[in-house]
Motif scaffolding. Structure first.
Motif, short mmCIF file in Angstrom:
data_model
loop_
_atom_site.label_atom_id
_atom_site.label_comp_id
_atom_site.label_asym_id
_atom_site.label_seq_id
_atom_site.Cartn_x
_atom_site.Cartn_y
_atom_site.Cartn_z
N UNK A 140 -4.13 6.86 -3.93
CA UNK A 140 -4.04 7.76 -2.79
C UNK A 140 -3.00 7.18 -1.82
N UNK A 141 -2.33 8.08 -1.11
CA UNK A 141 -1.27 7.69 -0.20
C UNK A 141 -1.46 8.39 1.14
N UNK A 142 -1.31 7.63 2.21
CA UNK A 142 -1.31 8.20 3.55
C UNK A 142 0.03 7.87 4.20
N UNK A 143 0.58 8.82 4.90
CA UNK A 143 1.81 8.62 5.65
C UNK A 143 1.47 8.90 7.11
N UNK A 144 1.47 7.85 7.91
CA UNK A 144 1.08 7.96 9.32
C UNK A 144 2.32 7.84 10.19
N UNK A 145 2.55 8.85 11.00
CA UNK A 145 3.74 8.92 11.84
C UNK A 145 3.36 8.52 13.27
N UNK A 146 3.75 7.32 13.64
CA UNK A 146 3.31 6.75 14.91
C UNK A 146 3.85 7.50 16.13
N UNK A 147 5.06 8.01 16.05
CA UNK A 147 5.63 8.68 17.21
C UNK A 147 5.11 10.10 17.40
N UNK A 148 4.63 10.72 16.33
CA UNK A 148 4.09 12.08 16.44
C UNK A 148 2.56 12.11 16.54
N UNK A 149 1.93 10.97 16.28
CA UNK A 149 0.47 10.93 16.28
C UNK A 149 -0.11 11.83 15.20
N UNK A 150 0.59 11.91 14.07
CA UNK A 150 0.18 12.80 12.98
C UNK A 150 0.20 12.03 11.66
N UNK A 151 -0.36 12.65 10.64
CA UNK A 151 -0.40 12.01 9.34
C UNK A 151 -0.42 13.07 8.24
N UNK A 152 -0.05 12.64 7.05
CA UNK A 152 -0.13 13.42 5.83
C UNK A 152 -0.78 12.54 4.78
N UNK A 153 -1.33 13.16 3.77
CA UNK A 153 -1.83 12.35 2.66
C UNK A 153 -1.65 13.11 1.36
N UNK A 154 -1.68 12.36 0.28
CA UNK A 154 -1.53 12.91 -1.05
C UNK A 154 -1.93 11.86 -2.07
N UNK A 155 -1.42 12.03 -3.28
CA UNK A 155 -1.75 11.11 -4.36
C UNK A 155 -0.51 10.83 -5.18
N UNK A 156 -0.32 9.57 -5.52
CA UNK A 156 0.73 9.18 -6.46
C UNK A 156 0.06 9.00 -7.80
N UNK A 157 0.52 9.75 -8.77
CA UNK A 157 -0.05 9.64 -10.11
C UNK A 157 1.04 9.88 -11.15
N UNK A 158 1.13 8.98 -12.11
CA UNK A 158 2.13 9.12 -13.16
C UNK A 158 3.56 9.16 -12.63
N UNK A 159 3.81 8.47 -11.52
CA UNK A 159 5.14 8.48 -10.94
C UNK A 159 5.46 9.71 -10.11
N UNK A 160 4.46 10.54 -9.87
CA UNK A 160 4.65 11.77 -9.11
C UNK A 160 3.82 11.74 -7.83
N UNK A 161 4.32 12.41 -6.81
CA UNK A 161 3.58 12.57 -5.55
C UNK A 161 3.04 13.98 -5.52
N UNK A 162 1.72 14.11 -5.53
CA UNK A 162 1.09 15.43 -5.63
C UNK A 162 0.07 15.63 -4.51
N UNK A 163 -0.35 16.87 -4.35
CA UNK A 163 -1.42 17.24 -3.42
C UNK A 163 -1.14 16.79 -1.98
N UNK A 164 0.09 16.97 -1.52
CA UNK A 164 0.45 16.61 -0.15
C UNK A 164 -0.20 17.60 0.80
N UNK A 165 -0.89 17.07 1.80
CA UNK A 165 -1.54 17.92 2.78
C UNK A 165 -1.54 17.24 4.15
#
Length: 107
Positions: free
Chosen positions: A33-58
């Motif tokens: 599982x992957x989280x991307x937290x943006x400190x300047x926007x106070x926001x985040x996204x998450x998804x999953x890295x599987x098989x070299x792919x980034x999927x289910x970004x939300x």
């Protein structure tokens, strides 16, 4: 400072690039599982890295994500556009050392 929509679009662009890289390089053994937290926007996204792919970004954070990128919106856009090397953000990526090595191969 980039907008939330620009960051969302950048992550989907990254997913498309990883998709094409995965086909060229073959399957990479990384399923996290992957989280991307943006400190300047106070926001985040998450998804999953599987098989070299980034999927289910939300939208939203995943506090239990195995890999977390904590950065600014501009750095995210620069990373995805290739203007910033992942090695410069290595301290902003929270993951175990083995996952870090695999992640560097992906990017």
């Amino acid at each position: 400072m980039a907008t939330l929509d620009e960051c969302r679009r950048a992550l989907h662009d990254l997913a498309a690039r990883l998709e094409s890289n995965a086909e060229a390089r073959g399957k990479l053994d990384l399923d996290r599982t992957l989280a991307c937290r943006l400190t300047d926007l106070g926001a985040a996204f998450h998804g999953r890295i599987t098989g070299g792919r980034l999927v289910d970004i939300t939208d939203g954070d995943d506090p239990k994500a195995k890999i977390a990128l904590v950065t600014t919106s501009d750095e995210l856009l620069d990373l995805v556009a290739g203007r910033l090397e992942v090695s410069r953000l290595i301290t902003a990526i929270r993951a175990n050392p083995f996952d870090l090595l695999k992640l560097r191969k992906l990017l």
